[in-house]
Write an enzyme that holds these catalytic residues in place. Structure first.
Site, short mmCIF file in Angstrom:
data_model
loop_
_atom_site.label_atom_id
_atom_site.label_comp_id
_atom_site.label_asym_id
_atom_site.label_seq_id
_atom_site.Cartn_x
_atom_site.Cartn_y
_atom_site.Cartn_z
N CYS A 39 0.43 -1.41 0.27
CA CYS A 39 0.42 0.02 0.02
C CYS A 39 0.58 1.33 0.63
O CYS A 39 0.25 2.23 -1.01
CB CYS A 39 -1.09 0.24 0.69
N HIS A 102 -1.56 7.47 4.11
CA HIS A 102 -0.29 6.27 3.99
C HIS A 102 0.69 6.74 3.91
O HIS A 102 1.74 5.59 3.62
CB HIS A 102 -0.66 4.84 3.19
N ASP A 249 -4.18 0.13 -5.33
CA ASP A 249 -2.93 0.36 -4.53
C ASP A 249 -2.23 -1.41 -4.50
O ASP A 249 -0.97 -1.06 -5.22
CB ASP A 249 -3.08 1.22 -3.59
N ASN A 250 -2.84 -2.74 -4.26
CA ASN A 250 -2.21 -3.38 -5.06
C ASN A 250 -3.21 -4.88 -5.08
O ASN A 250 -4.73 -4.26 -5.00
CB ASN A 250 -1.34 -4.22 -4.16
#
Lengths: 483, 483
Positions: A39, A102, A249-250
């Site tokens: 992330c 994040h 994001d992943n």
């Protein structure tokens, strides 16, 4: 969320009618990637247009490790980095982030210090609940100050999976869009929802509505919300002036499957790995009146391209004083062109693999360590490709493992080293890799040092709420990154 | 062809624009099954509306074995069975089969003796080339007589993969449709093409056009041909009077991957197995003006339903003197209803698994034997689910392995035997299975005896062509079915 989580990408429950419609009205990207299988680095890459190894979102504590920004991380987004919202300001944009930031939670990393004008959301993942002694609960911010904490003021019921957060994030988005439309100001909205991140949640109305269980409920709520956002743009008459891009994001965290983990379709493994399941993402571009409806693109794309593409849409140039990895996708989106460019798959500061055209060469293979695997941490459940999903770090730099992702999207059948095809493809790939390595200047690693003292004990605004906690003494240590 | 081979089902190359358009104009079935993970029994089930264990397309030579109709098979479709074209004749239909018959090649099994009026194609798979001594090459028939043999008169270049067969089959289809339209006669066309069956082939125009290699070239040619057939129906003005259904006879043969094998998406294993990858099929219904465009159905469907549904469309009743397993899908197709019914997964005469709603219970698990597996025959390459993809025949009748196919379409996570969910689901499933077993009357097994003497040595018409071969002495034996 994973590549295979959308109906348009073959999820067999086909429960994402709004995203599927977004695709049918816009353009579906089948070969779109994140810059990292985790992330924080992925989001840092999205907002800077640069690989994590350049913008500092990596660790050198151990070889080829994924790292992110837990509560005790000391680092964050360096001041030197130019974020998309900082640049968009020059073109008069108002920028808002809703959801998970994040990119560091200490004061100097606050999103409003890095170009955003507004924030509603949290600096870290919604892990918890914590006891506020060993670990503080994660704060939720409105702009500069915290307005509460997860599990205390923003409930997440781990037993039922109920939480109202996606609805709150949706309302924030609709309100922001309305406000911008009323003031006729251009805007950038980074809607960074996290309902599909374990602990997965959905609001009451969506609980139990999916064939797929709680994870599917969360996907359905996100899908529904995106439908509402797009309809809102249309209702306000600004859909033809608003470029919308959906991605993740992943890859899906198969470690959390089947209850909390999604699907990477037929791709190998998931989050944390540099196999296709870890880094190929669902992606849809939408801009009625500009993007031809129902388009499908095989352009190799990357979240970093959203940086450059957004600047291009705003009539701005990307910074010229640094290496930008993202490219402008508008020729691919608006004119159906295919731009030749590689995809690099990093884990920490190690280039694990590279994709050029339909070929993917693995220079290093690793799923996770035997030690972690023996504890039940499995990034490739039910999948084992001999010599590929290895539990020791295997170097292949002299003779990379080569896959043809058209014939073999699941990375199961390495090409023979002695074949003409291998020789031809590797010649081309080696040149790309050499060029990449020669020009690579890594940034200062931000994810090396952890310290309990930097946790969210007393975020700004805690006094007003009576929610300040006592900070322990500083005890900086090397962060431990097992994967 | 496998579930995951179509763009509409998430194949990442998205190279099936015609089938995808067929789906967007018609109805996509996400939960559609074959009656058997192998070709002959599946086709026998399609044409009789009955499980292979009833219509005789199974073996009792060994437990839970897949069997089919190679050249030396003695059996075939019994006279007692009523085939769809036999019944449609009563409503004035002209019936044609183009492509692979596979219901027996001896004279009494000829398709024109079982209701078809016309035939262009072969009785067996296009394996070869043979030397016409130990084994004769497979004949190609036009109606009653052979008109040549594969590899001799109908070329298949195993080196390049070039063969013109799909184009020939396409032209046959277009001509038949034109003829029927001109004479205003109703028709049933069973277009049983086989380009995606190893040895995979495509015509020159399609060779090298797919990202997926030769297998993808074959898929593209089939896709293109289906587009041409649908357009032909529209051009002739009979599309609103013609019900078209696309599906496959078993999952993709992963044993032939990556060069000759397709994709079952994220489902487990492939052809030959009773896991989802072996038996869940791509399926699309198309009938402009009747089927709502862009529909998606979760109706549990089966190729046997095409028997009953076709009769229903022709205003006919299914036979009442025997058990019919197929159901009439028209309520699902035209009114979006969901009909409650189970899916049975058979291998030979053993019920390996059953699906009820979203639950699938395995009573027996087996991929193939250790002996075959050690020879490199792998029906689940890169996939291994402990205790599920077993290499010994494992019985679970007392405590079936239970999967929830919504949360876990890949059959990776069996439910806990002690959970309430397991108890509740198995109660319902046990009742279904008991009812099924109590009323099951197996037919005479047709796939037990093999004899070199019955091979295609001297098919009808061989004299005219000078292609009769000497038949060896009869030496009937039990067929050997390793899987």
């Amino acid at each position: 969320m994973g590549w295979g989580d959308l109906g348009a990408f073959g999820e067999p429950s086909k429960e994402t009618p709004n995203l599927d419609q977004m695709a049918s009205e816009g353009m579906l990207f089948l070969d779109f990637y994140t810059a990292n299988p985790l992330c924080s680095p992925s989001r840092a890459a999205l907002l800077t247009g640069r690989l994590p190894v350049r913008n500092g979102f990596y660790t050198t504590n151990a070889h080829a490790r994924n790292a992110y920004t837990p509560q005790d991380i000391v680092g964050g987004i360096p001041d030197y980095e130019l974020l998309l919202p900082e640049l968009l300001k020059k073109a008069g944009y108002t920028n808002k982030i809703i959801g998970k930031w994040h990119l560091g939670h200490r004061p100097q990393f606050h999103p409003l210090k890095h170009g955003f004008d507004e924030w509603f959301g949290s600096p870290n993942c919604h892990f918890g609940p914590y006891d506020n002694r060993a670990l503080p609960n994660i704060p939720v911010y409105r702009d500069w100050e915290m307005i509460g904490r997860y599990y205390e003021d923003f409930k997440i019921d781990l037993k039922t999976g109920e939480a109202n957060l996606t609805q709150i994030y949706l309302q924030e988005a609709l309100d922001f869009i309305s406000k911008q439309q009323a003031s006729q100001q251009p805007f950038f909205l980074y809607w960074a929802i996290d309902a599909t991140h374990a602990p997965v949640y959905a609001s009451k109305h969506f609980l139990g509505t999916s064939q797929r269980g709680l994870y599917g409920d969360a996907v359905r709520e996100i899908d529904d919300s995106i439908g509402k956002i797009l309809k809102h743009l249309q209702k306000l008459g600004i859909s033809e002036d608003t470029f919308v891009f959906f991605t993740s994001d992943n890859g899906a965290a198969l470690i959390s499957a089947p209850k909390q983990g999604g699907s990477n379709g037929r791709f190998l493994c998931g989050k944390q790995t540099t196999f296709e399941g870890g880094m190929r993402e669902p992606a849809i571009a939408w801009w009625p009146g500009h993007i031809p409806a129902g388009g499908v693109s095989h352009q190799l794309g990357n979240v970093m391209d959203l940086f450059t593409t957004s600047l291009s849409l705003a009539g701005l140039q990307p910074p010229s004083d640094r290496q930008i990895d993202g490219i402008d996708l508008l020729p691919a989106i608006l004119q159906g062109k295919l731009i030749d460019r590689p995809i690099f798959y990093y884990r920490g500061n190690e280039m694990m693999a590279v994709r050029v055209g339909l070929y993917k060469a693995h220079y290093w293979t690793w799923s996770n360590s035997w030690e972690e695997y023996s504890k039940g941490i499995d990034f490739c459940p039910g999948q084992n490709v001999s010599g590929v999903t290895t539990h020791t770090q295997e170097e292949h730099t002299n003779l990379p493992l080569l896959f043809h992702l058209g014939r073999d999207p699941g990375e199961k059948y390495p090409l023979s080293f002695v074949s003409d095809e291998y020789q031809r493809a590797m010649e081309q790939i080696s040149a790309v890799v050499q060029q990449h390595k020669v020009t690579m200047v890594p940034g200062e690693p931000q994810l090396n040092v952890c310290d309990k003292a930097v946790m969210n004990w007393s975020p700004p605004g805690c006094e007003k709420l009576g929610k300040c906690l006592k900070q322990p003494e500083s005890d900086p240590k090397k962060c431990f990154w097992p994967h």
